[in-house]
Design an enzyme around this catalytic site. Structure first.
Site, PDB file in Angstrom:
ATOM      1  N   SER A   1     -16.300  33.216 -12.320  1.00 34.83           N
ATOM      2  CA  SER A   1     -16.213  32.403 -11.099  1.00 34.83           C
ATOM      3  C   SER A   1     -16.279  30.909 -11.342  1.00 34.83           C
ATOM      4  O   SER A   1     -15.980  30.120 -10.431  1.00 34.83           O
ATOM      5  CB  SER A   1     -17.325  32.805 -10.118  1.00 34.83           C
ATOM      6  OG  SER A   1     -17.038  34.049  -9.527  1.00 34.83           O
TER       7      SER A   1
ATOM      8  N   LYS B   1     -13.253  29.021 -10.341  1.00 34.29           N
ATOM      9  CA  LYS B   1     -12.932  28.711  -8.944  1.00 34.29           C
ATOM     10  C   LYS B   1     -12.928  27.210  -8.683  1.00 34.29           C
ATOM     11  O   LYS B   1     -12.126  26.710  -7.895  1.00 34.29           O
ATOM     12  CB  LYS B   1     -13.932  29.405  -8.019  1.00 34.29           C
ATOM     13  CG  LYS B   1     -13.857  30.922  -8.067  1.00 34.29           C
ATOM     14  CD  LYS B   1     -15.011  31.565  -7.303  1.00 34.29           C
ATOM     15  CE  LYS B   1     -14.929  33.081  -7.382  1.00 34.29           C
ATOM     16  NZ  LYS B   1     -16.088  33.748  -6.760  1.00 34.29           N
TER      17      LYS B   1
ATOM     18  N   TYR C   1      -5.767  35.966  -9.840  1.00 35.30           N
ATOM     19  CA  TYR C   1      -7.206  35.775  -9.707  1.00 35.30           C
ATOM     20  C   TYR C   1      -7.961  36.475 -10.840  1.00 35.30           C
ATOM     21  O   TYR C   1      -8.863  35.891 -11.461  1.00 35.30           O
ATOM     22  CB  TYR C   1      -7.673  36.301  -8.352  1.00 35.30           C
ATOM     23  CG  TYR C   1      -9.165  36.245  -8.166  1.00 35.30           C
ATOM     24  CD1 TYR C   1      -9.815  35.029  -7.981  1.00 35.30           C
ATOM     25  CD2 TYR C   1      -9.932  37.414  -8.173  1.00 35.30           C
ATOM     26  CE1 TYR C   1     -11.194  34.973  -7.810  1.00 35.30           C
ATOM     27  CE2 TYR C   1     -11.300  37.365  -7.999  1.00 35.30           C
ATOM     28  CZ  TYR C   1     -11.926  36.148  -7.823  1.00 35.30           C
ATOM     29  OH  TYR C   1     -13.294  36.096  -7.677  1.00 35.30           O
TER      30      TYR C   1
END
Length: 338
Positions: A75, A78, A201
């Protein structure tokens, strides 16, 4: 593989090296926390790996422990894809896909803002998937990941690579993220087809980095988007400012408020065990330790940042931070007239 000792810095001479050695030794005995197991490949990493790195905006690097052990960025990516999206299409279009408010929900929550019907922010899964969808729309399916990997690499100052095993593990088990993708489609926050967006992603989360890479990336962001070593403009200045703002308020999952209060550094964590920190115009920080707390943040990483923030006065509102030299320059010539 066990974490290496502080011998990684054999004869610390600078104050920063001494501080890192002290922080490392104080936090290394922390062994609670668990490995991320909802992605099967992440449960196989050496649990005791631990490294810290600090990179300055002048190009200097300080590190200790397993700072050069590779792990998946997860993450932490991100923040970087959000920065890229802001640069490519601007605030208005990005805000049409994801907001900038803390969510108060777990990072993988299938929950949107009741007012906007959009993900609360780009640092949770729903918002990050929406941003991946935006990058796919702009760049196309084939070029999107190529540009993501290239930009991550340029920020780190070396060529990064995809961990195929982790990527395939995420793709095979990411059913909750698929549900989020279809929900985004249903509210108009993403366009069809859904699967290529999720593929992007999963890939961006599976890029391999080290704590040193995170520190270099952090220093690039801190240096107004310019890599301090290569002197290349990697990110747009305005996008860097907005990205740091959202990192500060939303970057540490459900601990974001506590982090802003206690540590006070724009940061983004990942369930791979990394934490990326940015002290504007000064340094980037990278830590790696894969044991996670209940919020999904690295236990040793959080403890290390707390100590470094206190030791170096890094909190954004610390009394040792004198603020903007640009603003201060307006008042240097002021004299009392009464």
């Amino acid at each position: 593989m066990k974490a290496t000792s502080v011998d990684a810095v054999p004869n610390p001479t600078s104050q920063v090296d001494q501080m890192l050695a002290y922080v490392y030794e104080q936090t290394r005995p922390i062994t609670h926390g668990v490995l991320a197991d909802y992605i099967p490949e992440l449960s196989k990493v050496p649990a005791d790996s631990f490294g810290i790195a600090v990179a300055t905006t002048k190009g200097k690097l300080h590190k200790v422990g397993d700072a050069d052990v590779e792990f998946t960025i997860q993450s932490t990516s991100k923040a970087l894809t959000y920065c890229m999206a802001l640069e490519l299409v601007g605030r208005k279009e990005v805000l049409s896909r994801a907001g900038v408010e803390p969510s108060g929900d777990p990072f993988n929550a299938i929950e949107f803002s009741p007012e906007t019907r959009r993900p609360f922010n780009p640092m949770v899964n729903a918002g990050a998937i929406a941003i991946s969808g935006l990058l796919r729309d702009i760049l196309g399916e084939q070029k999107a990941f190529d540009l993501v990997l290239d930009r991550f690499s340029r920020a780190a100052g070396r060529q990064l690579s995809l961990n195929e095993s982790v990527y395939r593990s995420e793709a095979a088990t990411g059913h909750r993220n698929r549900a989020i993708g279809h929900l985004l489609l249903s509210v108009g926050a993403m366009t069809e087809p859904v699967e290529p967006v999720l593929d992007l992603y999963f890939k961006q989360c599976s890029v391999m980095v080290t704590a040193t890479d995170l520190a270099r990336i952090g220093a690039t962001i801190a240096n107004l988007g310019v890599n301090p070593v290569t002197n290349e403009q990697v990110f747009d200045i305005d996008a860097v400012r907005d990205t740091q703002s959202v990192m500060f308020t939303c970057g540490m999952y459900d601990y974001s408020g506590g982090w802003a209060y206690e540590v006070g550094i724009p940061a983004k964590s990942g369930v791979g065990g990394g934490i990326l920190g940015v002290v504007n115009r000064q340094i980037g920080i990278g830590t790696y330790s894969p044991r996670l707390d209940s919020n999904g943040n690295s236990v040793r990483g959080v403890a290390s940042y707390r100590m470094m923030s206190d030791s170096l006065g890094l909190h954004s509102f610390d009394l040792t931070n004198t603020g903007s030299g640009f603003v201060s320059s307006f008042f240097t010539s002021d004299t009392a007239e009464n």
